[in-house]
Write a protein that holds these residues in place. Structure first.
Motif, mmCIF file in Angstrom:
data_model
loop_
_atom_site.group_PDB
_atom_site.id
_atom_site.type_symbol
_atom_site.label_atom_id
_atom_site.label_comp_id
_atom_site.label_asym_id
_atom_site.label_seq_id
_atom_site.Cartn_x
_atom_site.Cartn_y
_atom_site.Cartn_z
ATOM 1 N N GLY A 39 6.121 0.158 35.421
ATOM 2 C CA GLY A 39 6.965 -0.284 34.327
ATOM 3 C C GLY A 39 6.750 0.638 33.129
ATOM 4 N N ILE A 40 7.803 0.857 32.367
ATOM 5 C CA ILE A 40 7.727 1.700 31.175
ATOM 6 C C ILE A 40 8.334 0.920 30.017
ATOM 7 N N LEU A 41 7.573 0.783 28.941
ATOM 8 C CA LEU A 41 8.035 0.122 27.728
ATOM 9 C C LEU A 41 7.966 1.131 26.598
ATOM 10 N N PHE A 42 9.077 1.313 25.885
ATOM 11 C CA PHE A 42 9.115 2.284 24.800
ATOM 12 C C PHE A 42 10.031 1.793 23.696
ATOM 13 N N ASP A 43 10.003 2.502 22.574
ATOM 14 C CA ASP A 43 10.912 2.174 21.472
ATOM 15 C C ASP A 43 11.825 3.370 21.207
ATOM 16 N N THR A 44 12.883 3.125 20.472
ATOM 17 C CA THR A 44 13.825 4.200 20.125
ATOM 18 C C THR A 44 13.781 4.489 18.626
ATOM 19 N N LEU A 45 12.612 4.238 18.005
ATOM 20 C CA LEU A 45 12.494 4.494 16.576
ATOM 21 C C LEU A 45 12.703 5.974 16.267
ATOM 22 N N GLN A 46 12.307 6.822 17.198
ATOM 23 C CA GLN A 46 12.645 8.235 17.115
ATOM 24 C C GLN A 46 13.687 8.494 18.201
ATOM 25 N N GLU A 47 14.737 9.195 17.835
ATOM 26 C CA GLU A 47 15.865 9.389 18.744
ATOM 27 C C GLU A 47 15.464 10.048 20.058
ATOM 28 N N LYS A 48 14.508 10.954 20.018
ATOM 29 C CA LYS A 48 14.105 11.684 21.226
ATOM 30 C C LYS A 48 13.377 10.807 22.239
ATOM 31 N N ASN A 49 12.822 9.671 21.802
ATOM 32 C CA ASN A 49 12.062 8.811 22.714
ATOM 33 C C ASN A 49 12.885 8.360 23.908
ATOM 34 N N HIS A 50 14.153 8.057 23.681
ATOM 35 C CA HIS A 50 15.037 7.614 24.762
ATOM 36 C C HIS A 50 15.139 8.685 25.839
ATOM 37 N N VAL A 70 12.167 -0.224 30.019
ATOM 38 C CA VAL A 70 12.749 -1.068 28.987
ATOM 39 C C VAL A 70 12.532 -0.388 27.648
ATOM 40 N N GLY A 71 13.599 -0.323 26.855
ATOM 41 C CA GLY A 71 13.512 0.287 25.534
ATOM 42 C C GLY A 71 13.969 -0.658 24.443
ATOM 43 N N TRP A 72 13.180 -0.729 23.376
ATOM 44 C CA TRP A 72 13.523 -1.564 22.227
ATOM 45 C C TRP A 72 14.307 -0.756 21.205
ATOM 46 N N ILE A 73 15.401 -1.314 20.742
ATOM 47 C CA ILE A 73 16.237 -0.707 19.711
ATOM 48 C C ILE A 73 16.142 -1.593 18.480
ATOM 49 N N ASN A 74 15.693 -1.034 17.369
ATOM 50 C CA ASN A 74 15.529 -1.797 16.131
ATOM 51 C C ASN A 74 16.883 -1.966 15.455
ATOM 52 N N ALA A 75 17.685 -2.827 16.043
ATOM 53 C CA ALA A 75 19.038 -3.104 15.541
ATOM 54 C C ALA A 75 19.472 -4.449 16.100
ATOM 55 N N ASP A 76 20.658 -4.870 15.702
ATOM 56 C CA ASP A 76 21.195 -6.122 16.238
ATOM 57 C C ASP A 76 22.227 -5.887 17.334
ATOM 58 N N GLU A 77 22.710 -4.665 17.457
ATOM 59 C CA GLU A 77 23.706 -4.312 18.474
ATOM 60 C C GLU A 77 23.250 -3.070 19.228
ATOM 61 N N LEU A 78 23.646 -2.961 20.498
ATOM 62 C CA LEU A 78 23.331 -1.782 21.288
ATOM 63 C C LEU A 78 24.202 -0.600 20.858
ATOM 64 N N PRO A 79 23.609 0.567 20.649
ATOM 65 C CA PRO A 79 24.423 1.755 20.393
ATOM 66 C C PRO A 79 25.072 2.223 21.693
ATOM 67 N N GLY A 158 -5.549 11.563 19.242
ATOM 68 C CA GLY A 158 -5.955 12.369 18.101
ATOM 69 C C GLY A 158 -4.800 12.535 17.129
ATOM 70 N N LYS A 159 -4.572 13.756 16.709
ATOM 71 C CA LYS A 159 -3.519 14.020 15.719
ATOM 72 C C LYS A 159 -2.138 14.174 16.360
ATOM 73 N N ASN A 160 -2.084 14.409 17.663
ATOM 74 C CA ASN A 160 -0.804 14.588 18.344
ATOM 75 C C ASN A 160 -0.368 13.249 18.941
ATOM 76 N N SER A 161 0.314 12.454 18.147
ATOM 77 C CA SER A 161 0.686 11.107 18.608
ATOM 78 C C SER A 161 2.115 11.046 19.136
ATOM 79 N N SER A 162 2.598 12.138 19.691
ATOM 80 C CA SER A 162 3.963 12.152 20.231
ATOM 81 C C SER A 162 4.010 11.428 21.570
ATOM 82 N N ILE A 163 5.189 10.996 21.935
ATOM 83 C CA ILE A 163 5.387 10.318 23.218
ATOM 84 C C ILE A 163 5.132 11.290 24.379
ATOM 85 N N GLU A 164 5.466 12.563 24.176
ATOM 86 C CA GLU A 164 5.224 13.566 25.225
ATOM 87 C C GLU A 164 3.730 13.698 25.491
#
Length: 179
Positions: A39-50, A70-79, A158-164
């Motif tokens: 399972g993969i859970l992520f957010d779309t707070l940064q556009e590249k995460n998707h 599954v991805g969380w979108i911080n909005a009320d509607e799906l883009p 550490g300092k590199n907290s990117s999703i990659e």
């Protein structure tokens, strides 16, 4: 944090603990060799995460794993990108105030007994906390952050907290650890 938000978070925490007691999970460590379902859970707070999570999901599926993301979108509607995808996206309207899912796809994701659950976000959103902490996954992998005791393998980025970097480091450790 406001007084009311603090109370809301405390009540959500109690709801999560209650749910965990009702449905305790069976912890079991898995590495990349022993895992079959992921399972993969992520957010779309940064556009590249998707895009990154989608590619990660596709790569794992090509290697023969059964993958659900599954991805969380911080909005009320799906883009637009949230429609007709293999990834289940959810918005703030798809969860209760406590973070508890109300849509069937999200409830199913939380109840699925994945061998591995990758939590590819540091978001403190109540729904991310709820899903992560109440997930039936055998082994949960994510970033080392405050209050991450619900994870079984915590990656210090550490300092590199990117999703990659989180994906890369997680795969590195999961391939090195022998079961």
């Amino acid at each position: 944090m406001s007084f009311f938000q603090n109370i809301k978070n405390q009540l959500a925490g109690l709801k999560i603990k209650s749910q965990q007691k009702k449905n305790p999970r069976r912890k079991e460590f898995h590495n990349l060799d022993s895992a079959k379902s992921i399972g993969i859970l992520f957010d779309t707070l940064q556009e590249k995460n998707h895009t990154i999570a989608k590619k990660f999901s596709e790569d794992l599926a090509q290697k023969g794993y059964k993958v659900q993301a599954v991805g969380w979108i911080n909005a009320d509607e799906l883009p637009d990108f949230g429609v007709a995808q293999k990834i289940v996206f959810y918005t703030n309207k798809d969860v209760k105030w406590s973070g508890e899912p109300i849509i069937p796809e999200l409830i199913e994701f939380t109840n699925t007994k994945f061998d591995l659950l990758f939590v590819l976000t540091k978001s403190e959103h109540v729904s991310i906390k709820y899903i992560t902490q109440t997930s039936a996954a055998a082994c949960k992998v994510g970033s080392l952050v405050d209050n991450c005791e619900h994870l079984d393998l915590m990656i210090d980025q550490g300092k590199n907290s990117s999703i990659e970097n989180l994906i890369s480091e997680s795969l590195k450790y999961l391939s090195q650890i022998k079961k």
